[in-house]
Structures are given as structure tokens and as C-alpha cells.
Write a protein that holds these residues in place. Structure first.
Motif, mmCIF file in Angstrom:
data_model
loop_
_atom_site.group_PDB
_atom_site.id
_atom_site.type_symbol
_atom_site.label_atom_id
_atom_site.label_comp_id
_atom_site.label_asym_id
_atom_site.label_seq_id
_atom_site.Cartn_x
_atom_site.Cartn_y
_atom_site.Cartn_z
ATOM 1 N N ASP A 1 34.027 39.150 33.874
ATOM 2 C CA ASP A 1 35.205 39.103 34.749
ATOM 3 C C ASP A 1 34.939 39.857 36.057
ATOM 4 N N LEU B 1 34.706 38.404 39.960
ATOM 5 C CA LEU B 1 35.482 39.010 41.043
ATOM 6 C C LEU B 1 34.596 39.608 42.129
ATOM 7 N N GLN C 1 35.666 30.151 33.125
ATOM 8 C CA GLN C 1 37.085 30.507 33.000
ATOM 9 C C GLN C 1 37.462 31.603 33.988
ATOM 10 N N SER C 2 36.603 32.569 34.110
ATOM 11 C CA SER C 2 36.889 33.669 35.035
ATOM 12 C C SER C 2 36.953 33.161 36.473
ATOM 13 N N LYS C 3 36.055 32.244 36.806
ATOM 14 C CA LYS C 3 36.045 31.708 38.169
ATOM 15 C C LYS C 3 37.336 30.963 38.480
ATOM 16 N N GLN C 4 37.879 30.295 37.498
ATOM 17 C CA GLN C 4 39.125 29.581 37.743
ATOM 18 C C GLN C 4 40.245 30.542 38.110
ATOM 19 N N VAL C 5 40.275 31.666 37.438
ATOM 20 C CA VAL C 5 41.293 32.667 37.770
ATOM 21 C C VAL C 5 41.039 33.225 39.171
ATOM 22 N N VAL C 6 39.793 33.485 39.464
ATOM 23 C CA VAL C 6 39.459 34.016 40.788
ATOM 24 C C VAL C 6 39.844 33.004 41.875
ATOM 25 N N SER C 7 39.560 31.724 41.618
ATOM 26 C CA SER C 7 39.964 30.703 42.577
ATOM 27 C C SER C 7 41.476 30.681 42.749
ATOM 28 N N ALA C 8 42.172 30.825 41.650
ATOM 29 C CA ALA C 8 43.634 30.812 41.720
ATOM 30 C C ALA C 8 44.171 31.990 42.520
ATOM 31 N N LEU C 9 43.502 33.129 42.423
ATOM 32 C CA LEU C 9 43.977 34.318 43.147
ATOM 33 C C LEU C 9 44.034 34.076 44.650
ATOM 34 N N ALA C 10 43.195 33.172 45.124
ATOM 35 C CA ALA C 10 43.177 32.912 46.562
ATOM 36 C C ALA C 10 44.499 32.311 47.046
ATOM 37 N N LEU D 1 45.701 33.945 53.209
ATOM 38 C CA LEU D 1 44.682 34.675 52.453
ATOM 39 C C LEU D 1 43.909 35.624 53.372
ATOM 40 N N THR E 1 31.912 27.659 42.761
ATOM 41 C CA THR E 1 32.956 28.436 42.104
ATOM 42 C C THR E 1 34.135 27.611 41.635
ATOM 43 N N ALA F 1 42.750 26.097 39.198
ATOM 44 C CA ALA F 1 42.814 26.187 40.654
ATOM 45 C C ALA F 1 43.302 24.889 41.274
ATOM 46 N N ILE G 1 51.290 31.657 40.486
ATOM 47 C CA ILE G 1 50.112 32.534 40.391
ATOM 48 C C ILE G 1 50.460 33.930 40.874
ATOM 49 N N PHE H 1 39.507 41.864 44.575
ATOM 50 C CA PHE H 1 39.550 40.533 45.184
ATOM 51 C C PHE H 1 39.905 40.580 46.677
ATOM 52 N N MET I 1 42.387 40.334 33.868
ATOM 53 C CA MET I 1 41.834 38.985 33.980
ATOM 54 C C MET I 1 42.128 38.160 32.730
ATOM 55 N N LYS J 1 44.169 34.669 32.669
ATOM 56 C CA LYS J 1 43.643 33.427 32.074
ATOM 57 C C LYS J 1 44.673 32.841 31.124
ATOM 58 N N LEU K 1 47.832 31.592 33.189
ATOM 59 C CA LEU K 1 47.591 30.417 34.026
ATOM 60 C C LEU K 1 47.230 29.191 33.199
#
Lengths: 268, 181
Positions: free
Chosen positions: A14, A18, A45-54, B26, B100, B108, B120, B139, B167, B171, B174
Motif C-alpha cells: 500500500d 502511494l 488493488q492498491s493502485k485502484q484506490v490511489v487512482s481514485a484518490l485523485a 487535484l 497505474t 477509478a 470517494i 498522496f 488503504m 479498498k 470503494l
């Protein structure tokens, strides 16, 4: 029964996604990722969350005038050559030209090829199909010519690639639209032209590169039924300190050296 | 030819209308001031415009690719301001971000609409404050766990645990929201 326990490196995935690891830790995680499918699945899976954070920040409109500034920023630089000088000509070989019909479809001659090509790619990316059927057809054509597409994409991606307009002050080519996409480092170029008048059977158009006053034939070329032509040049000679590209009207089959002044000329 | 020119203009407008706001938002969240945020936005949209060919649709949605690029450009900008030695350069950022986004797990990809962005945001805000803070510092500020520990005064292990638990919670939240649609 599946092993659900995490090894110490998997506990860092994770943080890796990040970007919160130190370089030495990143290297260890990457080593583990290369060996472990489970770790790679965790990373996805972690990347999907990171992408969502954007998407999570409060949304704000850009400042007033930002769109106009953006338009100005991406506006194509005009690359108009200087007035055509007379050429000092010397004998040169006449290689056979190579024509790319798919390329012609892609590079329908116009004043703004660079951004038009970017627009075409962007249409693919944005998925805005439906609002321009013509573009979709061209996208389909592009798909069918994937290798040419990749070659052109690679050429366009090169920082050294330039777009040069060939113009004529007067004469039969005054209304022609002719552009040269050239990468001197790769010794590669594409010429696309439209609007040249048809020639009688005893004459040919011939393309020349003039490096420091020395003309080298880049080949003769014929127009298609629509008056268009595309010439691919895969082995350009070394560039000089001053490099011009010109088109002349020569006897059928071309000449060893130009026998007339160029009707179109552009400077690299 | 004329249609291509028309498409040129229209695609430019579509690009801006769809993505200027999230990219700017962002960037503003990361760099903290309007002038720098607009510069990041202009830079990212221009890169997208000129280098759309670097986008690989097999690897995810365009919006995720674009925001990923925006994130790295903005983080790169603040790292340069701080002269952080291990900053990610923007060219690398573009390449990295093509990797990514994953179309198979579509969290996403479902967040392009505003309501999804709100969900989100709500998920992030539902975390315990310490977890949310640790994730946001990583982040939005580009801090490593060591730097977060130094900034908050918390033990390193605590920071790692907070990030990992936060995190995991995200997960879960989401993926539930995605599957519930």
C-alpha cells in the motif's frame, strides 16, 4: 487452504502504491513483485484506490481565462519558410519513391497537421465517437494500418521531429498545400502534398533536398486521381548548416540535377 | 481536411471541458495556490494534447491516466520546490502512469462523474483522522512514511500501520460502492 498471512514486504505494498516508501524499500518491494503474482494482484488493488484518490479533492473551476490561455498554449507555431531562393544544383542520384496510401489518409494535407494528428489520437482516447463519423472512419483506417500508425507515432513522438511547410510565391503550385514531416536525427521524412496541378505525360514532379546548396534528389513522384501524393524518405542524407526542400518540374522520370526553379520550397 | 480541423477544435474543447476542472482541483490540492495549480493544469492538458499517443487504452481510462499524470507533475513541482532529492521527474511520471490504471478492477473508472468523486471524498473522510492524515500526506504532499513520521511526531511503525489500515478500509468501501451500482 489459502495462505492469507502477509510477508513483511507485502505489508509495504500500500505504501509502495502511494509512493510513500524510501528508495531502498521500493527496490525490495519491486523485487518481491517480480516474483509474486499474489503481490502483483495486491498492488493492482492498491493502485485502484490511489487512482481514485485523485478524484477526491473538492472541485474548483480553473481561473478565468484559463481556457484561452490553454488554446494559445497549444496553438500550432506557424512554420512558414522564407521566400524561395534560386538553387545551385549539382548531379544526384534518383531513387525510386515510396508511397504510403494509408499515410495519405492520415495526413490529409492542411495547415495544422501536428495538432490534427494529436486530435485524432485524442478522439480515440476520449472515446467521443459519434460526433465525427469521418474521424471514426479514419480511426478504423488507422487500426488497419497499425504498423504505419506505430511508425508515425514514433516519429511524431521524437523531439527532433519537425513540420515544415513548402510554399511557392507564384506559379502553378501557388494553391498547393505541401508539408514535410522530418526527423533529421532518424534521417526520415514524409512529404504530403495536395493541390498540385496534373502534369503532362512528359513531365514529373521531383523532390530535392538541398543541404548547403547541394541538391540531392529524393525521388520523383506522381499524383493520384485526387491530385495528392505522399513520399516517404527513409534514408535522408546528413543535414547541412542550411537545409532546403524543394519540388521542381522535370522531364518524365526525373533529372540528375534540377532543370528548373523550384515551384515549392521550404527550409528546415 | 476541414473536418479534421473541426475535430481539432472540438477535441480541444472536449479535453478542456471534461478534464480541466478535476485536473486543476487535484493540482490545487497538491500545490496549494491557484497560479501553480493552473500551471500544472496547463502543462498536463498540453501534454495530453500533444502526446495523446502515449495513452494506452488497454491499461485504463483516459481520465485516470490524465489525473495520474497531473498528480505526478504536481508532486514533482512541490518536490522541486523543496529540492527533494528523490523526486520523480515528469517524463518518468507519464510512463509510470500508463501502468497505474487497470481496466479490470474498475474503481477509478467509475469515479468520473461528480457524485462518484463525492463518494470517494466521503470514503476518505470516513477514515479515522490519523489514517486520513497519513494517507493525505503521502498522496497530496508526496511524503514518504519517514517524512510523515517526522512531520507528525508519530513512531514510524504507527505511520505504516495507519496507512495500511486506511488503504484497506478504502479498498473495502470503494469496492462495495462499485459493486453496488
Amino acid at each position: 487452504m489459502a495462505d492469507t498471512s502477509l510477508n513483511p514486504l507485502e505489508e509495504l505494498i500500500d505504501l509502495y502504491a502511494l509512493g510513500a516508501l524510501e528508495p531502498d524499500e521500493m527496490a525490495l518491494v519491486e523485487e518481491h513483485l517480480a516474483q509474486s503474482p499474489r503481490a502483483r494482484a495486491m498492488l493492482e488493488q492498491s493502485k485502484q484506490v490511489v487512482s481514485a484518490l485523485a478524484w477526491s479533492p473538492e472541485q474548483h473551476d480553473p481561473p478565468a481565462g484559463a481556457y484561452e490561455r490553454f488554446r494559445q498554449r497549444v496553438a500550432p507555431a506557424s512554420a512558414q519558410p522564407q521566400a524561395a531562393p534560386r538553387l545551385a544544383m549539382a548531379p544526384a542520384a534518383v531513387p525510386a519513391p515510396t508511397f504510403g496510401q494509408r499515410l495519405r489518409q492520415l495526413f490529409a494535407p492542411q495547415q495544422r497537421w501536428g495538432t490534427a494528428f494529436a486530435a485524432l489520437l485524442l478522439v480515440i482516447a476520449l472515446g467521443v465517437g459519434g460526433w465525427n463519423l469521418s474521424l471514426q472512419r479514419q480511426v478504423s483506417d488507422l487500426t488497419a494500418s497499425a504498423s504505419e500508425y506505430r511508425a508515425l507515432t514514433a516519429l511524431l513522438s521524437e523531439p527532433a521531429t519537425r513540420l515544415v511547410a513548402l510554399t511557392g510565391a507564384d506559379g502553378p503550385a501557388q494553391t498547393a498545400r505541401t508539408q514535410l514531416l522530418i526527423n533529421p536525427e532518424r534521417h526520415e521524412a514524409y512529404l504530403v502534398t495536395a493541390g498540385l496541378p496534373a502534369l503532362p505525360a512528359n513531365q514529373s514532379y521531383q523532390l530535392w533536398m538541398i543541404a548547403d546548396g547541394q541538391p540531392l534528389s529524393m525521388g520523383v513522384f506522381a499524383l493520384d486521381a485526387q491530385g495528392n501524393a505522399t513520399v516517404q524518405m527513409a534514408n535522408l542524407p546528413p543535414a547541412g548548416s542550411q537545409n532546403l526542400f524543394g519540388i521542381t518540374i522535370e522531364p518524365a522520370g526525373g533529372s540528375d540535377q534540377p532543370t528548373s526553379a523550384p515551384i515549392l520550397l521550404g527550409e528546415l | 481536411m476541414a473536418m479534421l480541423v473541426a475535430g481539432d477544435e472540438q477535441a480541444l474543447e472536449v479535453l478542456y471541458q471534461r478534464y480541466a476542472r478535476p485536473v486543476y482541483s487535484l493540482a490545487l490540492r497538491i500545490v496549494g495556490n491557484e497560479a501553480d495549480a493552473e500551471e500544472v493544469m496547463q502543462d498536463v492538458l498540453e501534454r495530453a494534447w500533444r502526446r495523446a499517443e502515449t495513452f494506452d487504452p488497454q491499461r485504463g481510462r483516459f481520465g485516470s491516466w490524465l489525473l495520474g499524470m497531473a498528480h505526478h507533475v504536481a508532486i514533482d513541482a512541490i518536490r522541486k520546490q523543496k529540492r527533494r532529492p528523490q523526486g520523480i521527474d515528469t517524463e518518468t511520471a507519464e510512463q509510470v502512469m500508463t501502468l497505474t490504471a487497470d481496466p479490470t478492477v474498475d474503481v477509478a473508472a467509475t469515479v468520473i462523474q461528480n457524485e462518484e468523486a463525492q463518494r470517494i471524498r466521503a470514503a476518505l473522510q470516513s477514515l479515522p483522522d490519523t489514517q486520513q492524515q497519513a494517507i493525505e500526506l503521502a498522496f497530496f504532499k508526496g511524503l514518504s512514511h519517514l517524512e510523515i513520521a517526522a512531520a507528525t511526531g508519530d513512531p514510524l511503525g504507527t505511520v505504516k500501520t495507519r496507512i495500511r489500515r486506511g488503504m484497506e478500509r478504502l479498498k473495502s468501501l470503494l469496492s462495495n460502492e462499485s459493486s453496488g451500482e
